[in-house]
Structures are given as structure tokens and as C-alpha cells.
Design an enzyme around this catalytic site. Structure first.
Site, PDB file in Angstrom:
ATOM      1  CB  ILE A  70      -4.792   0.009  11.218  1.00 48.74           C
ATOM      2  CG1 ILE A  70      -4.109  -0.520   9.955  1.00 48.74           C
ATOM      3  CG2 ILE A  70      -5.639  -1.077  11.878  1.00 48.74           C
ATOM      4  CD1 ILE A  70      -3.232  -1.729  10.161  1.00 48.74           C
TER       5      ILE A  70
ATOM      6  CE  LYS B 149      -9.914   0.644   3.150  1.00 49.20           C
ATOM      7  NZ  LYS B 149      -8.612   0.263   3.696  1.00 49.20           N
TER       8      LYS B 149
ATOM      9  N   GLY C 299       1.597   0.172  13.853  1.00 49.89           N
ATOM     10  CA  GLY C 299       2.478  -0.029  12.705  1.00 49.89           C
ATOM     11  C   GLY C 299       2.683  -1.506  12.420  1.00 49.89           C
TER      12      GLY C 299
ATOM     13  CG  HIS D 208     -21.618  22.226 -12.892  1.00 49.49           C
ATOM     14  ND1 HIS D 208     -21.226  22.615 -11.628  1.00 49.49           N
ATOM     15  CD2 HIS D 208     -22.941  22.536 -12.989  1.00 49.49           C
ATOM     16  CE1 HIS D 208     -22.254  23.147 -10.983  1.00 49.49           C
ATOM     17  NE2 HIS D 208     -23.320  23.107 -11.793  1.00 49.49           N
TER      18      HIS D 208
ATOM     19  N   GLY E 111      -2.809   3.638  18.917  1.00 52.09           N
ATOM     20  CA  GLY E 111      -2.298   4.120  17.631  1.00 52.09           C
ATOM     21  C   GLY E 111      -3.381   4.818  16.824  1.00 52.09           C
ATOM     22  CB  ALA E 112      -4.428   8.278  16.408  1.00 47.52           C
ATOM     23  N   GLY E 113      -3.187   5.884  13.829  1.00 44.68           N
ATOM     24  CA  GLY E 113      -2.697   5.857  12.454  1.00 44.68           C
ATOM     25  C   GLY E 113      -3.809   5.397  11.534  1.00 44.68           C
TER      26      GLY E 113
HETATM   27  P1  FAD Z   1       1.434  -8.960   1.962  1.00 47.00           P
HETATM   28  O1  FAD Z   1       0.156  -8.469   1.432  1.00 47.00           O
HETATM   29  O2  FAD Z   1       1.619  -9.016   3.439  1.00 47.00           O
HETATM   30  O3  FAD Z   1       1.652 -10.414   1.329  1.00 47.00           O
HETATM   31  C1  FAD Z   1       2.707 -11.239   1.657  1.00 47.00           C
HETATM   32  C2  FAD Z   1       2.286 -12.674   1.432  1.00 47.00           C
HETATM   33  O4  FAD Z   1       3.428 -13.513   1.493  1.00 47.00           O
HETATM   34  C3  FAD Z   1       1.333 -13.192   2.496  1.00 47.00           C
HETATM   35  O5  FAD Z   1       0.285 -13.902   1.883  1.00 47.00           O
HETATM   36  C4  FAD Z   1       2.205 -14.128   3.328  1.00 47.00           C
HETATM   37  O6  FAD Z   1       1.484 -15.178   3.939  1.00 47.00           O
HETATM   38  C5  FAD Z   1       3.126 -14.664   2.250  1.00 47.00           C
HETATM   39  N1  FAD Z   1       4.390 -15.188   2.746  1.00 47.00           N
HETATM   40  C6  FAD Z   1       5.268 -14.602   3.596  1.00 47.00           C
HETATM   41  N2  FAD Z   1       6.364 -15.371   3.753  1.00 47.00           N
HETATM   42  C7  FAD Z   1       6.161 -16.471   2.980  1.00 47.00           C
HETATM   43  C8  FAD Z   1       6.934 -17.620   2.706  1.00 47.00           C
HETATM   44  N3  FAD Z   1       8.155 -17.793   3.233  1.00 47.00           N
HETATM   45  N4  FAD Z   1       6.419 -18.561   1.881  1.00 47.00           N
HETATM   46  C9  FAD Z   1       5.197 -18.399   1.318  1.00 47.00           C
HETATM   47  N5  FAD Z   1       4.433 -17.325   1.539  1.00 47.00           N
HETATM   48  C10 FAD Z   1       4.909 -16.370   2.352  1.00 47.00           C
HETATM   49  N6  FAD Z   1      -2.814  -0.594   1.664  1.00 47.00           N
HETATM   50  C11 FAD Z   1      -3.391   0.181   0.729  1.00 47.00           C
HETATM   51  O7  FAD Z   1      -2.720   0.563  -0.234  1.00 47.00           O
HETATM   52  N7  FAD Z   1      -4.709   0.531   0.814  1.00 47.00           N
HETATM   53  C12 FAD Z   1      -5.483   0.142   1.845  1.00 47.00           C
HETATM   54  O8  FAD Z   1      -6.662   0.477   1.892  1.00 47.00           O
HETATM   55  C13 FAD Z   1      -4.905  -0.658   2.852  1.00 47.00           C
HETATM   56  N8  FAD Z   1      -5.651  -1.092   3.892  1.00 47.00           N
HETATM   57  C14 FAD Z   1      -5.071  -1.890   4.835  1.00 47.00           C
HETATM   58  C15 FAD Z   1      -5.849  -2.286   5.918  1.00 47.00           C
HETATM   59  C16 FAD Z   1      -5.299  -3.083   6.900  1.00 47.00           C
HETATM   60  C17 FAD Z   1      -6.148  -3.514   8.057  1.00 47.00           C
HETATM   61  C18 FAD Z   1      -3.947  -3.516   6.782  1.00 47.00           C
HETATM   62  C19 FAD Z   1      -3.345  -4.421   7.814  1.00 47.00           C
HETATM   63  C20 FAD Z   1      -3.173  -3.125   5.714  1.00 47.00           C
HETATM   64  C21 FAD Z   1      -3.718  -2.291   4.735  1.00 47.00           C
HETATM   65  N9  FAD Z   1      -2.978  -1.831   3.653  1.00 47.00           N
HETATM   66  C22 FAD Z   1      -3.540  -1.025   2.720  1.00 47.00           C
HETATM   67  C23 FAD Z   1      -1.557  -2.213   3.481  1.00 47.00           C
HETATM   68  C24 FAD Z   1      -1.459  -3.356   2.465  1.00 47.00           C
HETATM   69  O9  FAD Z   1      -2.245  -4.438   2.899  1.00 47.00           O
HETATM   70  C25 FAD Z   1      -0.006  -3.786   2.325  1.00 47.00           C
HETATM   71  O10 FAD Z   1       0.799  -2.677   2.002  1.00 47.00           O
HETATM   72  C26 FAD Z   1       0.130  -4.812   1.221  1.00 47.00           C
HETATM   73  O11 FAD Z   1      -0.658  -5.946   1.489  1.00 47.00           O
HETATM   74  C27 FAD Z   1       1.596  -5.238   1.060  1.00 47.00           C
HETATM   75  O12 FAD Z   1       1.689  -6.192   0.069  1.00 47.00           O
HETATM   76  P2  FAD Z   1       2.835  -7.300   0.059  1.00 47.00           P
HETATM   77  O13 FAD Z   1       2.529  -8.169  -1.089  1.00 47.00           O
HETATM   78  O14 FAD Z   1       4.140  -6.641   0.161  1.00 47.00           O
HETATM   79  O15 FAD Z   1       2.653  -8.104   1.420  1.00 47.00           O
HETATM   80  P1  NAD Z   2       0.575   3.719  11.276  1.00 48.74           P
HETATM   81  O1  NAD Z   2       2.024   3.869  11.149  1.00 48.74           O
HETATM   82  O2  NAD Z   2      -0.315   4.283  10.253  1.00 48.74           O
HETATM   83  O3  NAD Z   2       0.098   4.347  12.657  1.00 48.74           O
HETATM   84  C1  NAD Z   2       0.602   3.899  13.878  1.00 48.74           C
HETATM   85  C2  NAD Z   2       0.319   4.968  14.914  1.00 48.74           C
HETATM   86  O4  NAD Z   2       0.617   4.409  16.181  1.00 48.74           O
HETATM   87  C3  NAD Z   2       1.206   6.208  14.742  1.00 48.74           C
HETATM   88  O5  NAD Z   2       0.403   7.348  14.834  1.00 48.74           O
HETATM   89  C4  NAD Z   2       2.185   6.095  15.901  1.00 48.74           C
HETATM   90  O6  NAD Z   2       2.617   7.348  16.395  1.00 48.74           O
HETATM   91  C5  NAD Z   2       1.345   5.367  16.926  1.00 48.74           C
HETATM   92  N1  NAD Z   2       2.111   4.626  17.929  1.00 48.74           N
HETATM   93  C6  NAD Z   2       3.229   3.892  17.744  1.00 48.74           C
HETATM   94  N2  NAD Z   2       3.613   3.304  18.904  1.00 48.74           N
HETATM   95  C7  NAD Z   2       2.691   3.677  19.827  1.00 48.74           C
HETATM   96  C8  NAD Z   2       2.509   3.383  21.211  1.00 48.74           C
HETATM   97  N3  NAD Z   2       3.340   2.575  21.855  1.00 48.74           N
HETATM   98  N4  NAD Z   2       1.468   3.928  21.855  1.00 48.74           N
HETATM   99  C9  NAD Z   2       0.585   4.749  21.202  1.00 48.74           C
HETATM  100  N5  NAD Z   2       0.705   5.066  19.892  1.00 48.74           N
HETATM  101  C10 NAD Z   2       1.737   4.523  19.215  1.00 48.74           C
HETATM  102  O7  NAD Z   2       0.336   2.152  11.471  1.00 48.74           O
HETATM  103  P2  NAD Z   2      -1.000   1.275  11.377  1.00 48.74           P
HETATM  104  O8  NAD Z   2      -2.206   2.101  11.573  1.00 48.74           O
HETATM  105  O9  NAD Z   2      -0.744   0.103  12.243  1.00 48.74           O
HETATM  106  O10 NAD Z   2      -0.960   0.793   9.878  1.00 48.74           O
HETATM  107  C11 NAD Z   2       0.192   0.116   9.377  1.00 48.74           C
HETATM  108  C12 NAD Z   2       0.394   0.429   7.944  1.00 48.74           C
HETATM  109  O11 NAD Z   2      -0.561  -0.270   7.163  1.00 48.74           O
HETATM  110  C13 NAD Z   2       0.167   1.891   7.587  1.00 48.74           C
HETATM  111  O12 NAD Z   2       1.323   2.661   7.813  1.00 48.74           O
HETATM  112  C14 NAD Z   2      -0.135   1.813   6.151  1.00 48.74           C
HETATM  113  O13 NAD Z   2       1.084   1.775   5.451  1.00 48.74           O
HETATM  114  C15 NAD Z   2      -0.859   0.492   6.025  1.00 48.74           C
HETATM  115  N6  NAD Z   2      -2.301   0.734   5.943  1.00 48.74           N
HETATM  116  C16 NAD Z   2      -2.760   1.487   4.903  1.00 48.74           C
HETATM  117  C17 NAD Z   2      -4.105   1.755   4.802  1.00 48.74           C
HETATM  118  C18 NAD Z   2      -4.587   2.608   3.687  1.00 48.74           C
HETATM  119  O14 NAD Z   2      -3.839   2.830   2.752  1.00 48.74           O
HETATM  120  N7  NAD Z   2      -5.816   3.105   3.721  1.00 48.74           N
HETATM  121  C19 NAD Z   2      -4.995   1.253   5.740  1.00 48.74           C
HETATM  122  C20 NAD Z   2      -4.488   0.505   6.796  1.00 48.74           C
HETATM  123  C21 NAD Z   2      -3.138   0.238   6.862  1.00 48.74           C
END
Ligand code: FAD
Ligand code: NAD
Length: 474
Positions: A192, A58, A278, A451, A188-190
């Protein structure tokens, strides 16, 4: 000597750190273990979300938006600037500063709430014993009455297309590029792909997004996806659907990708390739052989509806288990588990968890899409309102998008809300509240909305369901 705790949390992402703080607030003697090392070499609790996910993405979305607007939209306001320039290193440094402030903040919150933090890897063995391999080199043993696993997730690697962290990158690489790649390929058009693709496109990359599925953003409501696709095309994001990536190889500082798409087999060349197909549960080093915790076929930690694993007293939450991989889902799941441990009610309704994609326009939804209601045979009625007819959206230069609401045909209960447009991330909250309270579209229609605000579009969409919209034909 083994130190005893009421609750040991492994992982300090939004799942683990929130659960740990909440548990300590409820009087449980709580430990939290996390191994993340920040860019400054110190502990950086906060998980993927704070370090390499929600927050840094963000921060870059915001910086890149300012740059984009300065070039493309401010002229409409009569504002112009010569020699507009930007510096990627400054943007990344700003992002890193925000990350450090927030991860440092969690360390402070742990202290304030008396959560004992261990910086290292926690491994769960039998009988609720956790060995901690600390970053400092000391190994210690802890024992908990209950254990909470919150180990999170990492990016999925496509077989044969290994991350090299320079040319073929995941989210971590894409949040830390040292310059703007001329050509950025994204698989991946998801979520991220769209968010980080937008960042680098706004900063000047030619971004090509390769998506295997035939439908764009199939998880979203189809009208919302269609509108969003139109806006992304205007922004010159080249989204190629129905495209299979067969291989990728790195040579001479470039990535050559072979795809099978609508024009048959083709080679595309990029400077960087972001793989965003993903995420998978991360369990490396988490479970000793005698832990009794079972994984599903997909590698997630197997849990029941209360997040209990196959081992008594061991729970798992967040990205490590089934359900949407979202920070707020992870946190609320942790709160629910802790509440139940403390003898209180724990509640989380997956149907009212909002989704937000922070592109421009933003995309946000909660509840059922129209296609889901059709598939489930639910009788529904719909209403919508375009931002192009909302005064505040026009004043703010954000006429793109709409609000679409879906309600039960007989009871009028709100079943789904779908927003594409400016501030959709904030507007969706009102719909989440309505759904949590099993409110109706008439409830939304009867509420006074200030408004001029964008929220009037939600009000008008609710009125439209009842054929009483004022600022659009019914
Ligand atoms: P994580 O955040 O992955 O945390 C797990 C932690 O555990 C990590 O610090 C890891 O190092 C630690 N860990 C793992 N195993 C061990 C171990 N054995 N011992 C000690 N530590 C350990 N979600 C949203 O809701 N909004 C968003 O805008 C959003 N944007 C995102 C953008 C990107 C680029 C990505 C990749 C993800 C985004 N997400 C977003 C998804 C969100 O980040 C995750 O859903 C969330 O972080 C999950 O939380 P968690 O605590 O389950 O896992
Ligand atoms: P995603 O599941 O959102 O999208 C993955 C996309 O890749 C899908 O459209 C899928 O059809 C496509 N795909 C899968 N395999 C493929 C292949 N071999 N070739 C081409 N396309 C392929 O996954 P992501 O974008 O990696 O994000 C992971 C997760 O992180 C999200 O599902 C979401 O839960 C979380 N996230 C959330 C936010 C947010 O809340 N704003 C932001 C970033 C990430």
C-alpha cells in the site's frame, strides 16, 4: 420465523461474494450479508477490494500515471502540451464512479444468481444461527446448514498513532484526499505504501516512506527488489529503511513525526501521514459469545487446511484467516470451500498464488524467491532477461526491469518467476499456469511467443536457463 439456507455467507468482499455466487450456481440456497454503505448511502457489496482497496487504488494509479507521463515521457514521442493541469476532485469522482459501477454489478449478479442479500451486520451464534441487524433497522434471524465467514480486514493502527481520518490516515483516507498534500509521510514501504505513495508522488506530493526493516521489499526476490528500489529512487520516492517511527502528533494542520533512523532521532513534518503497516482480521460484531469459533493469538479466525473453523459446519476464508491478504486468494479459497460443500474437489495451492504490486514498473512474482530456495537447500538454476533488450519494451518506452526465472536443477520444474517491468501483472499469468501444471523452464522455452511482445522476455529468460538465449549473452 427463522429463514433457512444451505449456506449463509457473512461478508461480501471478494471472498464472500464470489463464494455466494458460486454456491448458488451449484444449487445451494444461499444468503450473503454485508454491511458496507457506499458513498451514495446504498449497499455496496464488494468489500475492501471494490470499495477501498484494489479497484479504487488502480483507478487512481491509472489517472496519476497519465498525468505523470504527460509531463515526463510524452516529450520523447515528440508530443508536448502547454498548461498541463489536473483536478483531484475529478480523479476521485472517476474512481467513485468505477466503484459504484462494480458494487452495483455485484448486486445485479446476486439477483441473477438468486443469492439472497441482506444489508446489515451478521452475527453468528450457536447452532448455525445468524442474527442480522439490517441497516433498515429490522432485525432478522437466519439459520444455515453451513456458514461461511468472510469478514475481511482493516488497516492496523500503530499504538499511540491513532487514525484521525484527516491528518493521520489509512487506505480509505489516502484514496479520498481532497487535494495534493505538499508533503506526504507514509509509514510502511509495503504494497500500500508503494502504490498509494506512487499515486500522490506522481500528482506532486513530496513523498517520504518510513520503513522499519533494513531490507527494501524483503518479501520479493532480492534482485527484483533492488531493481525496483532503483526505479523508485529515480521517481524521487524517498524510501528511508531501518527507520523506527516513535511518535506522531498533529498540530496546526501538520503532522510531526519523531523517527529513529540512520541519523539518530529526528523530527519530520508532513501535511498528511498515511499509516500502511499491514492489515488485521476484522471480527467486530461477527461472533456472539456462544458461536464456538476460535481466534488465533493474532486475532485471525483459526481454520484448518480446508478452512474449517473450530465449530463444525462453520468455515472462514479470505483476509479473515491465515495466508496472503490478496483478493484472488480470498475468492479462490471461497470457491474451494463451496466446491467441497457441494461434494466436488476444492483446490488452492498457496505456492502458485501470484503477487502483483501495481507501481511503475510493476512488480509481480509467483513461487519461490532465490533467497527462499537457498534457505530451503533446494538446488536450482536461474535465467533472466532485461526489458532493455526487448523490442516491444523499447518501442513502448518501458526499458526498465527484467524477468527472472528459477527452476529445479535436476528436474527443470519451474519453481519461481519474478518480473519487474511494464505489464508484469499480466506477464506473470503464463508462469502461474506453467507452475500449476508443474511445467519446466524448457516448456516455456519451447512455446511460441508472439513478436514483438513483452512476453518474449519470459521466453528469453527460460532460454537463458538452458544457455540458449538469443538476444543476450548466455
Ligand atoms: P474484504 O474485502 O475486507 O470484505 C469483507 C466484507 O465483509 C466487508 O465488506 C465488510 O464490511 C464485511 N463484513 C465484515 N464483518 C461483517 C459482519 N459481521 N456482517 C456483515 N458484513 C461484514 N488485493 C489484491 O489481490 N490486489 C490488489 O491490487 C489489492 N489492492 C489493495 C489495495 C488496498 C488499498 C487495500 C487496502 C487492499 C488491497 N488488496 C489487494 C487486498 C484485498 O483488498 C483483500 O485481500 C481482499 O479485499 C480480501 O477480501 P475479503 O473478502 O476476505 O475481505
Ligand atoms: P504490507 O505488509 O505489504 O507492508 C507493511 C510494511 O510496513 C512492511 O514493509 C513492514 O515491515 C512495515 N512496517 C510494519 N510496522 C512498521 C512500523 N511500525 N514502522 C515502519 N514500518 C513498519 O502491508 P500494507 O502495505 O499495509 O498492505 C496490507 C496488505 O494488503 C498487503 O500485505 C497485501 O496483502 C494487501 N495489498 C495488496 C495489494 C496488491 O496486491 N497489489 C495492494 C495493496 C494491499
Amino acid at each position: 420465523m427463522t429463514e433457512q439456507f444451505d449456506l449463509i455467507v457473512i461478508g461480501a468482499g471478494p471472498a464472500g461474494y464470489v463464494a455466494a455466487i458460486h454456491a448458488a450456481q451449484l444449487g445451494l440456497k444461499t444468503a450473503c450479508i454485508d454491511k458496507t454503505v457506499g458513498k451514495d448511502g446504498k449497499a455496496a457489496p464488494g468489500g475492501t477490494c471494490l470499495n477501498v482497496g484494489c479497484i479504487p487504488s488502480k483507478a487512481l494509479l491509472d489517472s496519476s500515471k497519465h498525468y505523470d507521463h504527460l509531463q515526463h515521457t510524452y516529450a520523447d514521442h515528440g508530443i508536448s502540451a502547454d498548461n498541463v493541469s489536473m483536478d483531484v476532485a475529478t480523479m476521485i469522482a472517476r474512481k467513485d464512479k468505477i466503484v459504484k459501477q462494480l458494487t452495483g454489478g455485484i448486486s445485479q449478479l446476486f439477483k441473477a444468481n438468486k443469492v439472497t442479500f441482506f444489508h446489515g451486520t451478521g452475527t453468528l451464534g450457536a447452532d448455525h444461527c445468524v442474527s442480522v441487524t439490517q441497516i433498515s433497522g429490522d432485525n432478522i434471524e437466519l439459520q444455515g446448514k453451513n456458514i461461511l465467514l468472510a469478514s475481511g480486514s482493516v488497516a492496523i493502527e500503530i499504538p499511540g498513532i491513532a487514525f484521525d481520518d484527516t491528518h493521520i490516515i489509512d487506505n480509505i483516507g489516502a484514496l479520498n484526499l481532497d487535494g495534493v498534500p505538499e508533503r506526504l509521510g507514509v509509514i510502511g514501504a509495503g504494497v500500500i505504501g508503494l502504490e498509494l505513495g506512487s499515486v500522490w508522488s506522481r500528482l506532486g506530493s513530496k513523498v517520504t516512506i518510513l520503513e522499519a526493516l533494513p531490507d527494501f521489499l524483503g518479501v520479493a526476490d532480492k534482485d527484483v527488489a533492488k531493481l525496483a528500489a532503483r526505479e523508485f529512487r529515480k521517481q524521487k520516492l524517498d524510501i528511508q529503511l531501518n527507520t523506527l517511527v516513535k511518535s506522531a502528533s498533529v498540530a496546526e494542520n501538520q503532522v510531526v513525526v519523531t523517527i529513529e533512523g540512520k541519523n539518530g532521532e529526528q523530527e519530520l513534518t508532513f501535511d498528511r501521514l498515511l499509516v500502511a503497516v499491514g492489515r488485521r482480521t476484522y471480527t467486530e460484531g461477527l461472533l456472539a459469545d456462544d458461536s464456538e469459533v476460535k481466534l488465533t493469538e493474532r486475532g485471525q479466525i483459526a481454520v484448518d487446511e480446508n478452512c474449517l473453523t473450530s465449530s463444525a459446519g462453520v468455515y472462514a476464508i479470505g483476509d479473515a484467516v491465515r495466508g496472503p491478504m490478496l483478493a484472488h486468494k480470498a475468492s479462490e479459497e471461497g470457491v474451494a470451500v463451496v466446491n467441497r460443500l457441494a461434494g466436488k474437489h476444492g483446490h488452492l495451492d498457496f505456492n502458485t498464488i501470484p503477487w502483483v504490486i501495481y507501481t511503475e514498473p510493476e512488480i509481480a512474482w509467483v513461487g519461490k524467491t532465490e533467497q527462499q530456495l537457498k534457505e530451503e537447500g533446494v538446488e536450482y538454476k536461474g535465467g533472466s532477461f532485461p526489458f532493455a533488450a526487448n523490442g516491444r519494451a523499447l518501442a513502448g518506452g518501458a526499458p526498465a526491469g527484467m524477468v527472472k526465472l528459477l527452476a529445479d536443477a535436476s528436474t527443470d520444474e519451474l519453481l519461481g518467476a519474478h518480473i519487474v517491468g511494464a505489464n508484469a501483472s499480466e506477464l506473470i499469468a503464463e508462469c502461474v499456469v506453467t507452475m500449476e501444471f508443474h511445467g519446466s523452464s524448457e516448456d516455456l522455452a519451447l512455446i511460441v511467443h508472439a513478436h514483438p511482445t513483452l512476453s518474449e522476455a519470459v521466453h528469453e529468460a527460460a532460454l537463458h536457463i538452458h544457455k540458449h538465449a538469443i538476444h543476450r549473452p548466455n
